[in-house]
Each structure stands twice: as C-alpha cells, then as structure tokens.
Design a protein around this motif. Structure first.
Motif, PDB file in Angstrom:
ATOM      1  N   ILE A   1       4.400 -56.536  72.689  1.00 17.95           N
ATOM      2  CA  ILE A   1       5.135 -57.177  71.606  1.00 17.95           C
ATOM      3  C   ILE A   1       4.145 -57.892  70.694  1.00 17.95           C
ATOM      4  N   PRO A   2       4.026 -57.478  69.441  1.00 11.51           N
ATOM      5  CA  PRO A   2       3.075 -58.108  68.519  1.00 11.51           C
ATOM      6  C   PRO A   2       3.390 -59.585  68.302  1.00 11.51           C
ATOM      7  N   ASP A   3       2.371 -60.334  67.925  1.00 11.30           N
ATOM      8  CA  ASP A   3       2.555 -61.769  67.670  1.00 11.30           C
ATOM      9  C   ASP A   3       3.621 -62.015  66.606  1.00 11.30           C
ATOM     10  N   SER A   4       3.708 -61.104  65.626  1.00 12.63           N
ATOM     11  CA  SER A   4       4.667 -61.291  64.537  1.00 12.63           C
ATOM     12  C   SER A   4       6.116 -61.220  65.007  1.00 12.63           C
ATOM     13  N   LEU A   5       6.341 -60.652  66.206  1.00 10.35           N
ATOM     14  CA  LEU A   5       7.705 -60.522  66.730  1.00 10.35           C
ATOM     15  C   LEU A   5       7.985 -61.474  67.885  1.00 10.35           C
ATOM     16  N   LYS A   6       6.981 -62.239  68.308  1.00  7.87           N
ATOM     17  CA  LYS A   6       7.145 -63.095  69.483  1.00  7.87           C
ATOM     18  C   LYS A   6       8.306 -64.069  69.342  1.00  7.87           C
ATOM     19  N   GLY A   7       8.541 -64.565  68.139  1.00 11.23           N
ATOM     20  CA  GLY A   7       9.622 -65.528  67.940  1.00 11.23           C
ATOM     21  C   GLY A   7      11.003 -64.921  68.055  1.00 11.23           C
ATOM     22  N   LYS A   8      11.093 -63.602  68.136  1.00  5.58           N
ATOM     23  CA  LYS A   8      12.388 -62.922  68.213  1.00  5.58           C
ATOM     24  C   LYS A   8      12.676 -62.376  69.602  1.00  5.58           C
ATOM     25  N   VAL A   9      11.846 -62.751  70.561  1.00  5.07           N
ATOM     26  CA  VAL A   9      12.002 -62.246  71.921  1.00  5.07           C
ATOM     27  C   VAL A   9      13.110 -62.998  72.652  1.00  5.07           C
ATOM     28  N   VAL A  10      13.922 -62.257  73.389  1.00  5.95           N
ATOM     29  CA  VAL A  10      14.940 -62.840  74.267  1.00  5.95           C
ATOM     30  C   VAL A  10      14.444 -62.695  75.702  1.00  5.95           C
ATOM     31  N   ASP A  11      14.424 -63.788  76.463  1.00  7.62           N
ATOM     32  CA  ASP A  11      14.021 -63.711  77.862  1.00  7.62           C
ATOM     33  C   ASP A  11      14.838 -64.690  78.684  1.00  7.62           C
ATOM     34  N   SER A  12      14.431 -64.899  79.929  1.00  4.48           N
ATOM     35  CA  SER A  12      15.221 -65.722  80.838  1.00  4.48           C
ATOM     36  C   SER A  12      15.282 -67.175  80.405  1.00  4.48           C
ATOM     37  N   SER A  13      14.387 -67.592  79.496  1.00  8.79           N
ATOM     38  CA  SER A  13      14.402 -68.988  79.026  1.00  8.79           C
ATOM     39  C   SER A  13      15.228 -69.172  77.762  1.00  8.79           C
ATOM     40  N   THR A  14      15.733 -68.088  77.174  1.00  9.22           N
ATOM     41  CA  THR A  14      16.530 -68.184  75.945  1.00  9.22           C
ATOM     42  C   THR A  14      17.817 -68.940  76.203  1.00  9.22           C
ATOM     43  N   ASN A  15      18.125 -69.860  75.332  1.00  7.57           N
ATOM     44  CA  ASN A  15      19.334 -70.668  75.473  1.00  7.57           C
ATOM     45  C   ASN A  15      20.567 -69.844  75.080  1.00  7.57           C
TER      46      ASN A  15
END
Length: 461
Positions: free
Chosen positions: A444-458
C-alpha cells in the motif's frame, strides 16, 4: 473471506478426513478455466482470491426481491483478497461497482460472446459470470487471480449467525426498508439478517456513495475475521462445526479450490489474524461522462497494482555465518549500487528505492554490462554475509546469494549519507540485465495509507 477463514478452521479442526470430505461435498463448484484463456498475468507466489457478493434472488434469496427471480445475478460487492507470498500480510482490495473499466472480450454463459469495451466493472459478472469477472480484474490490474469465492445473501447470513453475530456501531439511526435494515444509533451485536442489511444499505448511512458502503464492508470483514480467529471459536467444537457447515454451504468456488488445496492454504496462513488484515479501495475519481460513475485515478491506481504485483516471494538462502549472526536492520547497512543493466539511470533509481527502505546508500556508479545481478561483500568482513543477506532479502527473486570476495574499486559517485552513517561492512549491489527489482516494503503506497481500514479503525465513524 468466508472460504479463507473456513480453511484456517478446517486445518485446526479436531476431526479427520471423513469430516473434511463431508464438508467438501457441501461446496458448490464452477469450472471457469475455459473462459479465462491462456494470456494471463504470471503467478508470483502470492494468493489472490476474487470475492464476489451475489444478489441472486433464487431459492432462499427470493424474499429479497421475488420480481427479480429468473433475471440472473449481479454483483454489488467485488473484492480481491491478496495474501503475500510469505503469507504474513493480507489486503482486501475493493473495486467500486460503479467504476468504468476497459472490459476484455468474454464468453457469455449459454453461448455467444460479450464484446470488449468500456463498461461498468460489475457488468463483467452480471453478463459473463465469474469467469468474465476474473478475466476483467486480471486485465485491469495485471494481477493473477488464483481462485474465486461467491457468496449470496442467504449464505452470508448463515455465516454471521453461526459465529454468534458481529458488533457494529452506527453514528445515527437507520431506517432503510430497501435493505431491510432498521436500527438505532450506537453499538449493536447484529445477527445475520441485520448484518446483511448493514453491509447492503447505501443511501441511509454514510454519504450515500458506494465508496462509503465499501469502507463499511471492509470494517465488517475485519470484525468477522477477528471473531473467527480471536473469538474462541476454535475451542468450542459445537460452534466450530456449525460455522464450518454454514461456511461451506454458503459459497460457490472454482474447481481448482479443492479440499487438498484448501488445507494447503490453511496451513500456510494459520498465523494470520485480523491485525494483519488491511482493507483498501482502488483509488478512483469522477467519471467525466456520467456523474454517477467513477474511473480509476491514475497514476495512483496503476502504481498501487504494481506494488501488489511486486509483493513477490523472498526465499534467500543465508550462509551459515549469516544465520548465526544477529538480525541486521536496514539502517545498519552501507550499500554501493552499480548499474550493469545497460539501462540509463537504473543505479540512481535503485539507490532511491533502497534509501526509502532505510538503507544507507553511500555511492552509485556504472559498470560494464553484466547479465547476472550480484551482491558482494568483503572476504575479510566477518559480518559481511549478514549485512549482504539483509540487502538480498529485499530483492524480488530468490536467486541472489551474496558472494564473499574482494570489494571491487568500481567507478563511484558519492551520495550524501545520513548524518551518522553506520560503520559496518560495505555491501556492493551490481545490477545486471536480469535485475529482479526491489521488493516493496508495503503493497500500500504512502499516498493511500490514510485510507486503509484495519482492526484499529473506529466502526462508529
């Protein structure tokens, strides 16, 4: 996702071969090989599974739209599960159903062909079935799809019910008769029926876009995996049995996803948990010809697909001294990069890629053309093998075994190292015409990191 988690559970089950066979007989399979052709992207060692959510109204799905019976099935959910070759990372990539793409020619189920052309991405499955969906995703991503899994409404509900429901969080109350979803604000543990409404609702939750719904679906997938792997299901035989039967009855898969193949996959991914799962949506932008459609945003989408495809297997063979030595971090390694590939600017490009991963590149230069990429370290450097092995581990093929010898006094162009450069052995990387590429640190490029959904996503957002 249901088949992937089922595989993990099958591998851990206390029962034996005949139980597996009984489960296997529940799974519906479809032969898609003939529709895929031979001109396909190469395999890289990664596992890529196309996940298709079917809105079929046949059989038990009749209650979700009896008037649609006999009209085939559509796909409102299209995801690709990418598991890295080393089986240590997993990414769920969502393709917006409204995305316009160049669809290749496909065979039409029942005879005839679907002409190639610019179409909405979900029409590949709608008109050409699973084979056309696979062929289209491979065409637009240049990523090889190993298997597909299709789940319908009833199957989805059965899976959620048999894991005891999933906790969701609503920022506001929702009343969506079309999705059969009515629930107040706050946290809730939803059963299969409510869960289906939660992942289907579009216009009553979020901003009404398919992109908003996709993010919600990714959060839900993460919560399902967390419940399956960390929720104690493996230690409760009755619940495990119910879940396995529901999961295997819920899906249609390709014929290549055999029982033995599932067990092989299960063994390889048994260490994965919800924490290693990332969700990301393909970068898109407005489609100029229709405000209700989107198109892949370039070059971001292409760069993203390239990184997924370059996440290839690394299986370097360390020397005895390297295996006995402590782990060397990238920041400890000084590297000289030389271009013998014959392609101008390659040394600088590779140096930048290694620097981005923390290596201290002190010099770049050019050498006479050479066919074979080589990694060298000084014969008298006792720790040289470990340092060179750290560089080798970042290359994209397993043919690069570091070689001890004399560090050649090649033509050097100094680069500015970090303020406090390391003092360990120097490693020389000589790039040949067979250059395999630098393995990406993250798909996942740095430019997309802010759009990642993971187990910590609220989930309440």
């Amino acid at each position: 996702m249901s088949v992937t988690t089922a595989c993990v559970l099958v591998a851990a089950s206390l029962t034996g071969y005949f139980y597996y066979r009984a489960l296997d007989e529940r799974i519906k399979r479809e032969d898609v090989d003939a529709g895929l052709g031979t001109d396909r992207p190469p395999e890289t060692g990664a596992l890529n599974v196309l996940l298709i959510g079917s809105d079929s109204r046949e059989g038990n799905n009749k209650r979700y739209g009896a008037k649609s019976q006999g009209l085939g099935e559509r796909s409102d959910t299209l995801m690709m599960l990418h598991i890295s070759p080393d089986r240590d990372k997993a990414i769920v990539i969502s393709f917006p159903r409204d995305a316009m793409v160049s669809m290749p020619q496909c065979d039409r189920p029942g005879g005839g062909v679907i002409a190639a052309g610019l179409r909405q991405i979900n029409s590949a499955f709608n008109d050409g079935g699973a084979a056309c969906a696979i062929k289209t995703i491979e065409a637009v991503t240049d990523i090889h799809i190993n298997h597909f899994v299709k789940v319908d409404f009833t199957g989805f509900k059965g899976i959620v019910d048999n894991i005891g429901g999933i906790e969701i969080c609503l920022p506001k109350g929702v009343d969506d008769p079309k999705a059969k979803f009515v629930l107040g604000p706050g946290k809730h543990v939803v059963n299969g029926e409510q869960a289906l409404g939660y992942v289907r609702t579009r216009y009553k939750l979020g901003d009404g876009s398919d992109l908003s719904r996709i993010q919600r679906q990714q959060v839900f997938v993460s919560k399902v995996l967390e419940k399956v792997t960390d929720g104690g299901l493996l230690t409760e035989p009755d619940k495990l049995d119910g879940f396995l039967k529901a999961a295997t009855s819920a899906v249609t898969v390709d014929r290549g996803l055999t029982l033995s193949r599932m067990l092989d996959i299960a063994t390889s991914v048994k260490g994965l948990t919800a924490k290693e799962l990332k969700g990301i949506t393909v970068p898109v932008e407005a489609y100029p010809a229709d405000k209700n459609r989107v198109q892949f945003k370039e070059p971001e989408a292409r760069q993203f697909f390239d990184r997924i495809r370059d996440d290839v297997e690394v299986s370097t063979t360390p020397t005895a001294s390297a295996s006995a030595a402590p782990k060397i971090t990238h920041e400890q390694v000084r590297v000289q990069v030389f271009n013998g590939s014959g392609e101008g600017g390659r040394a600088t490009q590779v140096a930048d890629e290694l620097t981005a991963q923390g290596f201290v590149v002190t010099h770049v230069g050019n050498v006479a053309p050479t066919e074979v990429t080589a990694i060298r370290y000084g014969k008298k450097d006792a720790e040289g093998a470990a340092y060179a092995g750290t560089v080798a581990a970042r290359l994209s093929k397993d043919k690069r075994t570091p070689t001890a010898g004399k560090i050649r006094p090649l033509t050097l162009e100094a680069r500015t190292p970090k303020a406090q450069a390391p003092t360990g052995p120097v490693v020389q990387l000589v790039i040949g015409t067979d250059w395999p590429g630098v393995r990406v640190a993250s798909a996942i490029p740095d430019s997309l990191k802010g759009k990642v959904v993971d187990s910590s996503t609220n989930p309440c957002l």
